[in-house]
Scaffold this motif. Structure first.
Motif, PDB file in Angstrom:
ATOM      1  N   GLN A  55      26.803   7.868 -54.205  1.00  0.00           N
ATOM      2  CA  GLN A  55      26.776   7.725 -55.661  1.00  0.00           C
ATOM      3  C   GLN A  55      25.656   6.778 -56.124  1.00  0.00           C
ATOM      4  OE1 GLN A  55      30.938   7.481 -57.213  1.00  0.00           O
ATOM      5  NE2 GLN A  55      31.421   7.706 -55.048  1.00  0.00           N
ATOM      6  N   TYR A  56      24.752   6.470 -55.206  1.00  0.00           N
ATOM      7  CA  TYR A  56      23.681   5.515 -55.492  1.00  0.00           C
ATOM      8  C   TYR A  56      22.856   5.922 -56.713  1.00  0.00           C
ATOM      9  CZ  TYR A  56      19.728   2.374 -54.721  1.00  0.00           C
ATOM     10  OH  TYR A  56      18.765   1.424 -54.860  1.00  0.00           O
ATOM     11  N   HIS A  77      22.492  -4.876 -39.437  1.00  0.00           N
ATOM     12  CA  HIS A  77      22.311  -4.203 -40.730  1.00  0.00           C
ATOM     13  C   HIS A  77      21.292  -3.078 -40.613  1.00  0.00           C
ATOM     14  CE1 HIS A  77      24.946  -6.783 -42.855  1.00  0.00           C
ATOM     15  NE2 HIS A  77      24.088  -7.680 -43.306  1.00  0.00           N
ATOM     16  N   GLN A  78      20.222  -3.299 -39.868  1.00  0.00           N
ATOM     17  CA  GLN A  78      19.197  -2.261 -39.706  1.00  0.00           C
ATOM     18  C   GLN A  78      19.788  -1.019 -39.044  1.00  0.00           C
ATOM     19  OE1 GLN A  78      16.176  -4.407 -37.571  1.00  0.00           O
ATOM     20  NE2 GLN A  78      15.270  -5.251 -39.429  1.00  0.00           N
ATOM     21  N   LYS A  79      20.557  -1.217 -37.993  1.00  0.00           N
ATOM     22  CA  LYS A  79      21.192  -0.083 -37.308  1.00  0.00           C
ATOM     23  C   LYS A  79      22.164   0.647 -38.230  1.00  0.00           C
ATOM     24  CE  LYS A  79      20.919  -2.157 -32.726  1.00  0.00           C
ATOM     25  NZ  LYS A  79      21.668  -2.840 -31.668  1.00  0.00           N
ATOM     26  N   PHE A  80      22.983  -0.121 -38.943  1.00  0.00           N
ATOM     27  CA  PHE A  80      23.969   0.441 -39.866  1.00  0.00           C
ATOM     28  C   PHE A  80      23.260   1.228 -40.969  1.00  0.00           C
ATOM     29  CE2 PHE A  80      27.369  -0.577 -43.236  1.00  0.00           C
ATOM     30  CZ  PHE A  80      28.261   0.369 -42.771  1.00  0.00           C
ATOM     31  N   THR A  81      22.195   0.656 -41.523  1.00  0.00           N
ATOM     32  CA  THR A  81      21.424   1.308 -42.582  1.00  0.00           C
ATOM     33  C   THR A  81      20.808   2.611 -42.086  1.00  0.00           C
ATOM     34  OG1 THR A  81      20.938  -0.777 -43.703  1.00  0.00           O
ATOM     35  CG2 THR A  81      19.424   1.041 -44.114  1.00  0.00           C
ATOM     36  N   GLN A  82      20.199   2.573 -40.916  1.00  0.00           N
ATOM     37  CA  GLN A  82      19.561   3.770 -40.366  1.00  0.00           C
ATOM     38  C   GLN A  82      20.584   4.848 -40.017  1.00  0.00           C
ATOM     39  OE1 GLN A  82      17.245   2.186 -37.148  1.00  0.00           O
ATOM     40  NE2 GLN A  82      15.642   1.404 -38.516  1.00  0.00           N
ATOM     41  N   LYS A  83      21.657   4.451 -39.371  1.00  0.00           N
ATOM     42  CA  LYS A  83      22.685   5.403 -38.943  1.00  0.00           C
ATOM     43  C   LYS A  83      23.272   6.178 -40.117  1.00  0.00           C
ATOM     44  CE  LYS A  83      27.035   5.627 -36.338  1.00  0.00           C
ATOM     45  NZ  LYS A  83      28.004   4.819 -35.584  1.00  0.00           N
ATOM     46  N   HIS A  84      23.480   5.478 -41.241  1.00  0.00           N
ATOM     47  CA  HIS A  84      24.155   6.093 -42.391  1.00  0.00           C
ATOM     48  C   HIS A  84      23.215   6.355 -43.562  1.00  0.00           C
ATOM     49  CE1 HIS A  84      27.966   5.772 -40.350  1.00  0.00           C
ATOM     50  NE2 HIS A  84      27.668   4.521 -40.055  1.00  0.00           N
ATOM     51  N   ARG A  85      21.915   6.163 -43.346  1.00  0.00           N
ATOM     52  CA  ARG A  85      20.890   6.424 -44.366  1.00  0.00           C
ATOM     53  C   ARG A  85      21.228   5.740 -45.699  1.00  0.00           C
ATOM     54  NH1 ARG A  85      22.762  10.915 -42.703  1.00  0.00           N
ATOM     55  NH2 ARG A  85      23.135  11.816 -44.743  1.00  0.00           N
ATOM     56  N   LEU A  86      21.447   4.442 -45.636  1.00  0.00           N
ATOM     57  CA  LEU A  86      21.794   3.681 -46.833  1.00  0.00           C
ATOM     58  C   LEU A  86      20.525   3.372 -47.621  1.00  0.00           C
ATOM     59  CD1 LEU A  86      24.389   1.211 -45.270  1.00  0.00           C
ATOM     60  CD2 LEU A  86      24.792   3.473 -46.280  1.00  0.00           C
ATOM     61  N   PRO A  87      20.486   3.719 -48.902  1.00  0.00           N
ATOM     62  CA  PRO A  87      19.285   3.522 -49.710  1.00  0.00           C
ATOM     63  C   PRO A  87      19.194   2.151 -50.385  1.00  0.00           C
ATOM     64  CG  PRO A  87      20.880   4.761 -50.966  1.00  0.00           C
ATOM     65  CD  PRO A  87      21.489   4.526 -49.597  1.00  0.00           C
ATOM     66  N   PHE A  88      20.183   1.323 -50.209  1.00  0.00           N
ATOM     67  CA  PHE A  88      20.241   0.020 -50.876  1.00  0.00           C
ATOM     68  C   PHE A  88      20.176  -1.089 -49.830  1.00  0.00           C
ATOM     69  CE2 PHE A  88      24.447   1.896 -50.402  1.00  0.00           C
ATOM     70  CZ  PHE A  88      25.089   0.956 -49.611  1.00  0.00           C
ATOM     71  N   PRO A  89      19.822  -2.297 -50.260  1.00  0.00           N
ATOM     72  CA  PRO A  89      19.696  -3.391 -49.294  1.00  0.00           C
ATOM     73  C   PRO A  89      21.036  -3.938 -48.825  1.00  0.00           C
ATOM     74  CG  PRO A  89      19.119  -4.153 -51.497  1.00  0.00           C
ATOM     75  CD  PRO A  89      19.385  -2.681 -51.606  1.00  0.00           C
ATOM     76  N   LEU A  90      21.058  -4.288 -47.542  1.00  0.00           N
ATOM     77  CA  LEU A  90      22.152  -5.070 -46.973  1.00  0.00           C
ATOM     78  C   LEU A  90      21.578  -6.443 -46.671  1.00  0.00           C
ATOM     79  CD1 LEU A  90      23.805  -2.551 -44.472  1.00  0.00           C
ATOM     80  CD2 LEU A  90      24.429  -3.025 -46.851  1.00  0.00           C
ATOM     81  N   LEU A  91      22.346  -7.462 -46.976  1.00  0.00           N
ATOM     82  CA  LEU A  91      21.893  -8.835 -46.804  1.00  0.00           C
ATOM     83  C   LEU A  91      22.684  -9.520 -45.704  1.00  0.00           C
ATOM     84  CD1 LEU A  91      21.634  -9.854 -50.565  1.00  0.00           C
ATOM     85  CD2 LEU A  91      19.935  -8.680 -49.148  1.00  0.00           C
ATOM     86  N   ALA A  92      21.959 -10.246 -44.863  1.00  0.00           N
ATOM     87  CA  ALA A  92      22.564 -10.961 -43.738  1.00  0.00           C
ATOM     88  C   ALA A  92      22.932 -12.375 -44.171  1.00  0.00           C
ATOM     89  CB  ALA A  92      21.594 -10.997 -42.562  1.00  0.00           C
ATOM     90  N   ASP A  93      24.216 -12.618 -44.306  1.00  0.00           N
ATOM     91  CA  ASP A  93      24.759 -13.925 -44.693  1.00  0.00           C
ATOM     92  C   ASP A  93      25.370 -14.562 -43.451  1.00  0.00           C
ATOM     93  OD1 ASP A  93      25.662 -16.050 -46.289  1.00  0.00           O
ATOM     94  OD2 ASP A  93      27.461 -14.975 -46.918  1.00  0.00           O
ATOM     95  N   ALA A  94      24.506 -14.827 -42.474  1.00  0.00           N
ATOM     96  CA  ALA A  94      24.942 -15.248 -41.133  1.00  0.00           C
ATOM     97  C   ALA A  94      25.911 -16.424 -41.141  1.00  0.00           C
ATOM     98  CB  ALA A  94      23.735 -15.545 -40.263  1.00  0.00           C
ATOM     99  N   GLY A  95      25.653 -17.426 -41.914  1.00  0.00           N
ATOM    100  CA  GLY A  95      26.537 -18.583 -41.933  1.00  0.00           C
ATOM    101  C   GLY A  95      27.655 -18.493 -42.949  1.00  0.00           C
TER     102      GLY A  95
END
Length: 154
Positions: A55-56, A77-95
């Motif tokens: 619905q992007y 996040h890169q793997k998840f984005t590529q695997k599912h073809r996500l068109p929006f940013p995922l942000l790494a909030d490691a801490g």
């Protein structure tokens, strides 16, 4: 607890492409659907991300950017984005600093990071908060409906 009508706390995190995302850079430009989720590639999180993906264009048409946040690494996040073809940013909030800034509660007896979606308008004001671990795809429908209402009132 953050509430509807509060100014959304500003933050800066890295995206899956290594770019810097600053919430303040969106102000005056577009609304933001900021969704916090527990973990990449788990069933509920995948369903939620794919629902946002599917619905992007609706979100873009309503003048909003979708942004996902979890404590997973940029590589995850890169793997998840590529695997599912996500068109929006995922942000790494490691801490987990941004999660804490947004007061996202832990779920399931404190064992998992919570699933909470914030709809933030162009002025940086929180217009909607949806908190549900079990209704992952409802986050998408609820956010889209809030944006439609905001769009029709302008």
């Amino acid at each position: 607890m953050l509430q509807i009508g509060d100014q959304a706390p500003d933050f800066t995190l890295r995206t899956t492409t290594g770019e810097t995302f600053r919430l303040r850079d969106q102000r005056g430009q577009r609304s933001v659907v900021l969704y916090f989720y527990p973990k990449d590639d788990t069933p509920g999180c995948t369903a939620e991300a794919c629902s946002f993906r599917d619905q992007y264009q609706d979100f873009q048409d309503l003048g909003a950017e979708v942004v996902g946040v979890s404590s997973d690494s940029e590589a995850s996040h890169q793997k998840f984005t590529q695997k599912h073809r996500l068109p929006f940013p995922l942000l790494a909030d490691a801490g987990g600093q941004v999660r804490k800034l947004y007061e996202v509660p832990r779920a399931l007896l404190g064992l998992l990071p919570g699933r909470v979606t914030f709809v933030i308008d162009k002025e940086g004001i929180i217009q909607y908060i949806f908190n549900s671990m079990s209704r992952a795809t409802d986050h998408v429908a609820q956010a889209r409906e809030v944006l439609r209402k905001l769009d029709s009132s302008n």
